[in-house]
Design a protein around this motif. Structure first.
Motif, PDB file in Angstrom:
ATOM      1  N   SER A 147      71.243  -6.564 -72.522  1.00 39.04           N
ATOM      2  CA  SER A 147      72.149  -5.432 -72.344  1.00 39.04           C
ATOM      3  C   SER A 147      71.992  -4.828 -70.948  1.00 39.04           C
ATOM      4  N   GLN A 174      76.804  -3.429 -71.365  1.00 39.42           N
ATOM      5  CA  GLN A 174      78.056  -3.746 -72.056  1.00 39.42           C
ATOM      6  C   GLN A 174      77.776  -4.372 -73.420  1.00 39.42           C
ATOM      7  N   ARG A 185      76.306   4.002 -69.917  1.00 39.23           N
ATOM      8  CA  ARG A 185      77.600   3.394 -69.599  1.00 39.23           C
ATOM      9  C   ARG A 185      78.629   4.469 -69.258  1.00 39.23           C
ATOM     10  N   ASP A 197      80.561   5.005 -65.862  1.00 35.33           N
ATOM     11  CA  ASP A 197      82.029   5.018 -65.806  1.00 35.33           C
ATOM     12  C   ASP A 197      82.531   6.236 -65.042  1.00 35.33           C
TER      13      ASP A 197
END
Lengths: 223, 381
Positions: free
Chosen positions: B102, B108, B134, B138
């Motif tokens: 991961s 992801q 994550r 982002d």
């Protein structure tokens, strides 16, 4: 002679331009190219500070903080960073106004003038607007040496405009606050009162009609 | 809990045979020594007894072989511990591998290890941490993208007026070199370009701020009287050059609103900018700030310019058009400015309304809530 304006600006080109425009307008200006720790003596000899925030040496914000510890000389901030945090902070620290770069020289001069403008010419129990003197207690108006007979509405109208000389006042506000609500309180009536007032004062340009807004008293424009 | 129970059970299972074997072995050893000691005496008696009974003398001794028992029992224990902890270790190994994968795959990949014990919980915690990382990544990426787009847009959009400005300057130089007298009006287009460039950069910065979703942090009491004065002041020099009369009126007591001062000033500035720029010579622009009912303020910008047809007005104030789309639709026009104004008013929960003024020009209204510092909270209409 009036006290000088102190400009603190590190950019040579911009600093030179600002000094040139201020001097040309008649403001004696001193120019520091870097931030310094201010002393009460520095502040005492200055009528207005124009302070850049991004300075080598002492940071502009620190200078402002120091200055406010011993002086309430007006401070106009010049800021290249269009950032609310900086502006809000500068205003909280006691800056009076700010100007974001880029600006037109006229804009700067106007802002400097606004900062140096005295609040209304308040006399003992009266107001003065150019050649017009208003005695509030006795409700007497004179132009030069001559007394002028005004009706109640005309007098209140003149006082309302003179209190906020140089600022435009809306027709709506004048109708609501000056005209007699029991009688014909419309904007048309107001215009009639203004036109009579102008004639009686003999100063046609003293009270300006402001398009879309109402009226403004311009003491400098009369006589 | 379950994992602890399992390990405890496995330990008990492993300890039981060991304890048994050790005990047994020690007993057997003692027995052997005792037997050795009694050997001569017992041997003789047993032999005598055996002789009397007439049986074989070997039947009289028990068989004790400690090492032969110890080894298989140790093997059994070892195997049972291995078997009991096997599934746990396998799941821990799988989890380790999946967490490694991961991390390699930028968080992801999902973790497939499940279960109601601590390993399951650990797997879940890893998944949550991965999700958080994550989303942070982002957000960071989005911010970076916005910034890059801002830089690209700014560069592109500023280059055009800058090129025009250079063109004007080159013309002035040529004309001055030929000894021509430059009149004030011929310099106006160059001033326009510079003024346009400034408002463009302000608007692109506002768009970047709006898209990055940052302004919530900057909600402070804003003096609307001063905002109006500054915005009018910004455009007054250009209005004068265009012979457009620009005036404003504000209430005697300052009106406050809660918001981001830079964004609000830009929103008001854009409306004034448009009213001046699209006006004609000797036109007028009036900016009026006033209190209205229910603790609200009303800011109006009225002009006597050509106005905007209704269908175009709707398009300009369109809600969902992002800055970029508004830019490309109406490059250099009022698109971006009004779009920023519309988004800033929406962000503050205010209303923006475009209509035809009594004068035939455009009337722009901004309505919002007054902030009253004395009661610490904004008025609710």
């Amino acid at each position: 002679m009036a006290l000088p304006i102190l400009l603190v600006e590190d950019d040579r080109n911009l600093g030179a331009q600002v000094v040139e425009h201020l001097q040309k307008t008649g403001f004696h200006t001193i120019w520091w190219t870097e931030g310094k720790v201010l002393t009460p003596a520095d502040a005492a000899g200055v009528r207005l500070f124009i302070l850049d925030l991004m300075l080598p040496g002492t940071y502009g914000m620190d200078m402002l903080k120091d200055l406010r510890a011993f002086s309430d000389v007006p401070v106009l901030i010049l800021s290249a960073r269009n950032d609310s945090v900086d502006k809000v902070r500068a205003l909280k620290l006691g800056a009076d106004d700010y100007l974001t770069k880029p600006f037109w020289p006229e804009e700067l001069i106007e802002r400097v003038r606004a900062r140096l403008r005295r609040p209304n010419m308040q006399l003992e129990g009266g107001l003065e607007a150019g050649p017009v003197r208003i005695d509030l207690a006795n409700r007497v108006v004179s132009v030069g040496e001559k007394c002028v007979e005004l009706t109640r509405v005309e007098f209140d109208l003149l006082v309302a405009l003179a209190r906020r000389a140089e600022a435009a006042v809306t027709r709506r506000w004048l109708v609501e606050n000056v005209l007699d609500p029991d009688r014909d309180g419309t904007e048309r009536t107001l215009d009639v009162h203004v036109s009579r007032l102008r004639k009686k004062l003999g100063q046609e340009s003293l009270i300006e009609t402001v398009w879309g807004i109402g009226y403004r008293l311009r003491p400098g424009a009369g006589s | 809990m379950k994992l602890r129970l399992r390990i405890a059970l496995a330990t008990v299972a492993a300890a039981l045979p060991i304890l048994t074997i050790v005990g047994w072995a020690r007993m057997a050893e003692r027995e052997a020594i005792l037997q050795e000691a009694r050997k001569d005496f017992v041997l003789e008696r047993r032999l005598a007894l055996a002789k009397m009974a007439g049986s074989s003398p070997s039947m009289a001794f028990p068989k004790v072989y400690p090492t032969r028992v110890l080894l298989p029992m140790a093997l059994v224990t070892f195997t049972s511990v291995l078997l009991a902890t096997g599934p746990i270790v396998r799941r821990v190994r799988r989890l380790t591998q999946e967490v490694r994968d991961s991390v390699k795959g930028n968080y992801q990949d999902t973790i497939t290890v499940r279960g109601k014990d601590e390993i399951g919980e650990l797997a879940l915690a890893f998944m949550e941490a991965g999700k958080e990382i994550r989303s942070q990544m982002d957000r960071q990426l989005q911010r970076e993208k916005t910034l890059r787009a801002f830089l690209e847009n700014t560069t592109h959009d500023v280059m055009i007026p800058l090129t025009v400005l250079q063109g004007h300057l080159a013309t002035f130089r040529e004309r001055a070199a030929r000894g021509e007298v430059l009149d004030a009006s011929s310099i106006l287009p160059a001033m326009n370009e510079a003024h346009y460039m400034a408002s463009l950069v302000h608007n692109l910065a506002a768009a970047a701020k709006l898209e990055a979703g940052e302004p919530e942090a900057q909600l402070e009491p804003v003096n609307l009287n001063e905002v109006v004065a500054r915005a009018v002041g910004r455009h007054a020099p250009i209005a004068r050059q265009h012979a457009v009369k620009l005036d404003h009126a504000v209430p005697e007591r300052p009106l406050l609103a809660r918001g981001d001062v830079t964004l609000i000033e830009q929103a008001v500035s854009n409306v004034i900018d448009n009213a001046v720029r699209y006006n004609r010579r000797d036109g007028h622009v009036a900016v009026l700030l006033d209190r209205s009912e229910g603790g609200r303020f009303l800011l109006r910008v009225i002009d006597d310019g050509p106005g905007i047809p209704e269908e175009e007005r709707a398009r300009l104030a369109e809600r969902h058009v992002r800055g970029n789309a508004a830019r490309s639709r109406d490059p250099g026009g009022r698109g971006l400015g009004l779009n920023i104004t519309s988004r800033v008013t929406r962000l503050h929960g205010w209303e923006l309304c475009l209509s035809t003024a009594d004068t035939g020009g455009l009337e722009v209204e901004i309505k919002g809530t007054i902030y009253d510092p004395s009661d610490g909270s904004p008025h609710t209409p």
